[in-house]
Each structure stands twice: as C-alpha cells, then as structure tokens.
Scaffold this motif. Sequence first.
Motif, PDB file in Angstrom:
ATOM      1  N   ASN A  66      61.108  49.710  49.065  1.00 48.39           N
ATOM      2  CA  ASN A  66      60.313  49.494  47.859  1.00 48.39           C
ATOM      3  C   ASN A  66      60.761  50.451  46.757  1.00 48.39           C
ATOM      4  O   ASN A  66      60.956  50.041  45.605  1.00 48.39           O
ATOM      5  N   LEU A 109      54.870  45.148  44.088  1.00 47.01           N
ATOM      6  CA  LEU A 109      54.074  44.300  43.196  1.00 47.01           C
ATOM      7  C   LEU A 109      54.433  42.821  43.309  1.00 47.01           C
ATOM      8  O   LEU A 109      53.725  41.977  42.749  1.00 47.01           O
ATOM      9  N   ILE A 142      54.298  41.323  46.120  1.00 49.69           N
ATOM     10  CA  ILE A 142      53.406  40.800  47.169  1.00 49.69           C
ATOM     11  C   ILE A 142      52.225  40.044  46.558  1.00 49.69           C
ATOM     12  O   ILE A 142      51.980  38.886  46.926  1.00 49.69           O
ATOM     13  N   PRO A 143      51.479  40.636  45.601  1.00 47.21           N
ATOM     14  CA  PRO A 143      50.421  39.836  44.973  1.00 47.21           C
ATOM     15  C   PRO A 143      50.953  38.628  44.197  1.00 47.21           C
ATOM     16  O   PRO A 143      50.277  37.592  44.125  1.00 47.21           O
ATOM     17  N   ILE A 144      52.164  38.759  43.661  1.00 50.92           N
ATOM     18  CA  ILE A 144      52.748  37.600  42.974  1.00 50.92           C
ATOM     19  C   ILE A 144      52.975  36.464  43.964  1.00 50.92           C
ATOM     20  O   ILE A 144      52.684  35.291  43.673  1.00 50.92           O
ATOM     21  N   TYR A 145      53.454  36.804  45.165  1.00 51.52           N
ATOM     22  CA  TYR A 145      53.670  35.770  46.179  1.00 51.52           C
ATOM     23  C   TYR A 145      52.358  35.167  46.657  1.00 51.52           C
ATOM     24  O   TYR A 145      52.276  33.971  46.951  1.00 51.52           O
ATOM     25  N   ILE A 146      51.328  35.984  46.742  1.00 50.26           N
ATOM     26  CA  ILE A 146      50.016  35.457  47.128  1.00 50.26           C
ATOM     27  C   ILE A 146      49.536  34.462  46.077  1.00 50.26           C
ATOM     28  O   ILE A 146      48.986  33.395  46.390  1.00 50.26           O
ATOM     29  N   TRP A 147      49.780  34.787  44.814  1.00 47.89           N
ATOM     30  CA  TRP A 147      49.432  33.885  43.711  1.00 47.89           C
ATOM     31  C   TRP A 147      50.262  32.604  43.785  1.00 47.89           C
ATOM     32  O   TRP A 147      49.742  31.490  43.689  1.00 47.89           O
ATOM     33  N   SER A 194      49.482  29.676  46.330  1.00 45.57           N
ATOM     34  CA  SER A 194      48.384  28.726  46.096  1.00 45.57           C
ATOM     35  C   SER A 194      48.844  27.483  45.339  1.00 45.57           C
ATOM     36  O   SER A 194      48.067  26.564  45.135  1.00 45.57           O
TER      37      SER A 194
END
Length: 461
Positions: free
Chosen positions: A277, A285, A287-292, A295
């Motif tokens: 990292n 950062l 990781i949250p982009i991939y979670i977004w 969907s």
Amino acid sequence: MHYNNGMIAIKKNKVSILRTGIVLLFCLLSFLGLQKHFLWGDEAETALFARNILLSGIPKGWDGVNIMGLYNGTVLNEKLVNTTTPWAQYYAVAAAFKLFGESYQTARLPFYIFSLLSLVCFYYLGRHVLGKEKVVLVGLLILATSVPFIMYSYQSRYYAIATFSGIFLLYRFFIADKQWSLKNILCISAAGILFFHAHYLSFAAFYFACSIGIMMFSQNRKLLFGQIAVSSGIILLFTVPWIYFNSPHLGQSSALFINLKIKNGTELFLRYLSDLNEEAALPILFIPIYIWVASWQHSKITSYRIKICAAVYFLYLFFLSLLSPQRIDITPVSYVRYAINIYPVGVLLIAYALYQVYLKHKIVGILLCLITIFTNAMTMQMPPKYWLFSYLDEISNNNYQTSTEAVTSFLKDKITPGDQVFVTPDYNVEPLQFYFDKKITFINRISPRNSRILNSNNSFL
C-alpha cells in the motif's frame, strides 16, 4: 464505408502514438535513473558473480584476491559457489559485460531491457483483462510513471526478470483458459523456468496463485488443468536438477517453512499488504471504490477476469508469506522488492476501478487518475508525497554523492594496488570490490564468534 474505415484507421493511429509515447516516457525515466548512481550492495553482488562467470563459467565467490558473498559468505557453499540465489541474473549481466564491457551501466542494462519487455507484455495482458483500449492505456501510463516500479525496473537484480516472466505467465494462463495449444504450454513452461531461475520462492508463490486463482473462476477447468499439468511437468524437468545439484540453503535464513507457523506467516502477509500500500501497488483507498463499483452492473467477461487478477494478487502474497524464510519478529519489514512482480497486477485492478468511476462520474474519474499518477494520496500516507516530481528532481540533481561514491572517491586518492583494507561489517564491501577489481585486498575484521556463518562455513576462513 470508406469514411468509417478512415475513422478506424485514425483511431488506431492515435492509440499507437499514445502507446508508443508512454513506452518512450518510461524508457527515458528509467534510463536516467539507470545511469545516475553507483551500484548498491545487492547490485554489486550480482555484478561480481557475473564477472566471476566470465572467469570460471559459474558464479563463484572467489576471484583470486577477494572472497565475496553477502552476510559473511552465507550465500556460498563449501566450494564457494553461490547456491542461494538462482543464476539467471548473473548470466544476464555476464552476457552484458562480455558484449559491452564492465560498468555499473552495463550491469543494469539487461534488467532495463527486461523492464521494457514487461511494459509491452503488460499492454497485451491489459487488453485481455480490461478489454477497452483507453483503459489499457491508463493502466500503462500508471505503471510507466510509477516511481517504485521505475526504480526496481533497472536495478541490477532479478526484479525485472521476475516481473516480465510473471506478467507473461499470467497472460498465457488467460489464453490457456480459452483453448488448448501446444504453443501456450511451451510459453507457460518457458516463463515458469525463467521465473524460477530469477527467484524460486517468488516463482512458486506466483505459480500457485495463478493456477488456483484462474481455476477458481475458470469456465473451462478441464481444458485449463490439462495445460497446467503438462507445463508443470516441463518446468520441473528444468528446475529440479538445479535444486538437486546446488542444494540451496537460503543463505542467512533460518528455515524455509518457518512461516507455516500461523502467527509469523500471518504477520508477514499483513506486512506485505501494508508495505505494498505504501508503495502504491494497490492503494487502500481503492478498496471502498471497489465496494462502490461492486454494486453496479458489469460485463460478465471483464468481471471474471478482474476477479482472477484480484485472487492472484492476494493469493500470491499469502503463499509468498508462507514460503518466505524471513522471521517477522527479527526483521519487521516485508522487503517489497521480493514481491515487486505483483505490482502490474495491482495496476490492472487500479485501472479497472478508475474506469468504472469514470463511466459513472467523468470528472471524479479523471481527478482520481491524476491523483494516482502524481501523488501517493490514495495510500492515505500523510502528508501526501509527489513521487514523480521528487524522482525527476533526484535524477536531475548532480550535487551530491552516495556513500559508495564518496568512499570510492576517497580510496582512489589514498590507496595503491596491493593495499589491504579492513572492513566491518561486510555488507557494503561488494560495491568497492566491483569498482576496484582486485586492486585491493578487502579483509573482514568480524570475529568468528560474532558471525552467523564463519563457524559453519569453514571455506570462508
């Protein structure tokens, strides 16, 4: 009809120009770094073994005047032959020395070439994984301007060979998932053999990760398994003899399977994630982009290939942590250079995420792309650093010397051929041995009772 054909040709020309421009940019950035400073310890070790190959045909640690080999000779066996690190890097540099003469620039030249091949191979892997040309070019630009990748690309060490063979290996695994091909089996085998002889532990971890990762999501498991099985047999045929005749003892390390102990292996795995990292291989950062992104609706074929890349990335670090002989309680860092060959896979994941954001919010996607290229802000390291600008300043600044350059300059003014120089510890004596080439005898003053190797390797005495 002619108008459409003309537009397609113009579009292809633009893509070709952009692709060539990115590669040339990388060539320039890497080349300027290549000739900037003297070799450091590990690079000089590679160059010394290469020099001795030209004398004896094998990477011996004795040149008639000086004994060499890092950590007081732990890399050498009783015959003073390096049996710790595979030999591809040594023979690559020996060939460069034979063709172009000995210098720190020619010691780095083979790896510079392998890094260029890595970039070209990354482009074709990107086309296969990401599909759209513009996304591939974004990934190519991120990789070509990545300062950690640039700095590892030209070092006189196995990193560039491992990176190239890893990218090519993963690319051929994807091809194997589509069709049975003798050519593909031979390509996988060749890449695997080259990777092994660059760094066998990294190869084992990467090969396991690729095999398992692609089998997890493959749509043709039977077809894929057959090619992997045949390729594995060929690879063993060209690697087991090296292991048998050299009996690698892993240098200063304690035990090959130390990290099968859950605590040590887990801590090293988490350290790899943290350190990679910091090196922006896959910034946190994203990781949250991939979670977004998860969907949303995606192309099925693209999603499954991205899933394979993600599986390979994390499985590789997991297997490398288990296979590594490093004890995290003694050396609490992961040594990112051992895992630098996974860097391009992380960049593929970054490029895919950026494109998905771009499709949803163009301005946000462009801003994130610029932030990723020019800063390390996505890693959440505070304060943010501007690596690319710092690197440009570094390679254009000629107002300082490294410690090796300073010591070499001092000794040149003070010594005469045949003098003896006492050194302790021995770690950074290799650059001096390389630059003075048997003009000085270097004597290690470390006592046997304080050495990890002198008592067990009597040939060093």
